[in-house]
Write a protein that holds these residues in place. Structure first.
Motif, mmCIF file in Angstrom:
data_model
loop_
_atom_site.group_PDB
_atom_site.id
_atom_site.type_symbol
_atom_site.label_atom_id
_atom_site.label_comp_id
_atom_site.label_asym_id
_atom_site.label_seq_id
_atom_site.Cartn_x
_atom_site.Cartn_y
_atom_site.Cartn_z
ATOM 1 N N PHE A 1 -15.871 15.703 6.178
ATOM 2 C CA PHE A 1 -15.323 15.985 7.359
ATOM 3 C C PHE A 1 -13.945 15.164 7.292
ATOM 4 O O PHE A 1 -13.766 14.050 6.842
ATOM 5 N N TYR B 1 -11.200 13.737 10.246
ATOM 6 C CA TYR B 1 -11.190 13.445 11.869
ATOM 7 C C TYR B 1 -10.012 12.835 12.152
ATOM 8 O O TYR B 1 -9.209 12.235 11.573
ATOM 9 N N GLN C 1 -8.051 10.479 15.005
ATOM 10 C CA GLN C 1 -8.308 9.441 16.199
ATOM 11 C C GLN C 1 -7.244 8.722 16.644
ATOM 12 O O GLN C 1 -6.462 8.025 15.965
ATOM 13 N N ALA D 1 -11.831 8.854 21.138
ATOM 14 C CA ALA D 1 -12.760 9.346 20.263
ATOM 15 C C ALA D 1 -12.274 10.084 18.954
ATOM 16 O O ALA D 1 -11.090 10.644 19.122
ATOM 17 N N PRO D 2 -12.889 10.223 17.975
ATOM 18 C CA PRO D 2 -12.391 11.016 16.612
ATOM 19 C C PRO D 2 -12.510 12.685 17.270
ATOM 20 O O PRO D 2 -13.550 12.934 17.747
ATOM 21 N N PHE E 1 -12.482 16.362 15.677
ATOM 22 C CA PHE E 1 -12.828 17.212 14.404
ATOM 23 C C PHE E 1 -11.455 17.998 13.777
ATOM 24 O O PHE E 1 -10.751 18.643 14.830
ATOM 25 N N LEU F 1 -9.591 9.888 9.721
ATOM 26 C CA LEU F 1 -10.794 9.461 9.047
ATOM 27 C C LEU F 1 -11.563 10.362 8.092
ATOM 28 O O LEU F 1 -11.663 11.809 8.762
ATOM 29 N N LEU G 1 -23.269 10.316 8.644
ATOM 30 C CA LEU G 1 -21.871 10.391 8.453
ATOM 31 C C LEU G 1 -21.349 9.126 8.030
ATOM 32 O O LEU G 1 -21.658 8.327 8.817
ATOM 33 N N PHE H 1 -18.259 6.899 7.120
ATOM 34 C CA PHE H 1 -16.797 6.846 7.436
ATOM 35 C C PHE H 1 -15.853 6.151 6.491
ATOM 36 O O PHE H 1 -16.374 4.928 5.956
ATOM 37 N N GLY H 2 -14.737 6.515 5.994
ATOM 38 C CA GLY H 2 -13.793 5.901 5.203
ATOM 39 C C GLY H 2 -13.135 4.959 5.850
ATOM 40 O O GLY H 2 -13.515 4.604 7.368
ATOM 41 N N THR H 3 -12.305 4.084 5.482
ATOM 42 C CA THR H 3 -11.404 2.999 6.057
ATOM 43 C C THR H 3 -10.551 3.590 7.099
ATOM 44 O O THR H 3 -9.976 2.857 7.800
ATOM 45 N N GLY H 4 -10.048 4.820 7.048
ATOM 46 C CA GLY H 4 -9.093 5.307 8.076
ATOM 47 C C GLY H 4 -7.784 5.160 7.405
ATOM 48 O O GLY H 4 -7.321 4.127 7.060
ATOM 49 N N ARG I 1 -3.756 5.174 8.851
ATOM 50 C CA ARG I 1 -2.986 5.207 10.047
ATOM 51 C C ARG I 1 -1.468 5.784 9.673
ATOM 52 O O ARG I 1 -0.927 5.345 8.759
#
Lengths: 122, 110
Positions: free
Chosen positions: B33, B35, B37, B42-43, B45, B87, B98, B100-103, B105
């Motif tokens: 997925f 996302y 954010q 909140a994230p 989709f 993300l 799920l 999650f990766g580090t995200g 920015r």
């Protein structure tokens, strides 16, 4: 679409007190709910998985006696942070998913996220 | 263990195209997925890939290569409102989780 709410959206409390956060699925039955924690500028960290009517499954390193999770109905899960301390200050997000049998796309495994709760412990 | 990596930060110019990469090493892969954010929210989709290839949805596209453990999110015609964290999250087979990766920015400049 699937809507998940959280209450409260933010809370400030004194060190040593307990705080309860509610997560509700508004238009679907959530067989499974998840609780995440997110520190500033970091990604979401899964804390626990909660199935309706059974005990939550906690991720490694998450204290189950400190973070009490109750999933008493198909639309409500609660997270209680007991004896909160400043290091517990974080953004707490819940998510919910329905059962694969009734999901629109069963293999999707999609989670629907709540708007989050900002907890500040003084 | 599970490991999902993304670049920490990226910048781009309004109107440009940006590609955000995600590499993963997980057990029991069952889809990926993406996302979006915004800060303090909140994230939301964006996309889901379970088969190799490109999924296009408006200005956003997502690609997956399962053999390489690699995905990317492509954002076209960037707008200022696209400034957010992105993300990537891997769905694990036989669990509901799920990871999650580090995200990443992303900052979009005029």
């Amino acid at each position: 679409g699937a809507v998940v709410s959280q209450h409260p959206s933010w809370v400030i409390c004194k060190s040593g007190t307990s705080v309860k956060i509610e997560c509700r699925s508004l238009d679907f039955q959530a067989t499974t709910m998840f609780w995440y924690r997110q520190f500033p500028k970091q990604s979401l960290m899964l804390m626990a998985t909660s199935n309706e009517g059974s005990k939550a499954t906690y991720e490694q390193g998450v204290e189950k006696d400190k973070f009490l999770i109750n999933h008493a109905s198909l639309t409500l899960s609660t997270l209680t942070v007991t004896s909160a301390h400043p290091e517990d200050s974080s953004f707490y997000i819940c998510s919910a998913r329905t059962s694969p049998e009734v999901a629109e796309v069963p293999q999707y495994n999609e989670q629907f996220f709540g708007p989050g709760t900002r907890l500040t412990v003084l | 263990g599970q490991n999902i990596d993304q670049p920490t930060e990226m910048t781009a110019t309004e109107g440009a195209i940006v590609q955000i990469n995600c590499t993963y090493q997980t057990s029991g892969f069952n889809g990926l997925f993406w996302y979006q954010q915004h800060a303090g929210e909140a994230p939301t989709f964006l996309s889901y890939n379970v088969l190799d290839g490109l999924e296009e949805k408006g200005r956003f596209s997502s690609f997956l290569s399962r053999s390489k453990g690699y995905s990317y999110l492509l954002l076209k015609e960037l707008q200022m409102k696209d400034s957010a964290s992105y993300l990537c999250a891997v769905s694990l087979y036989n669990t509901d989780k799920l990871i999650f990766g580090t995200g990443t920015r992303l900052q979009v400049f005029p």
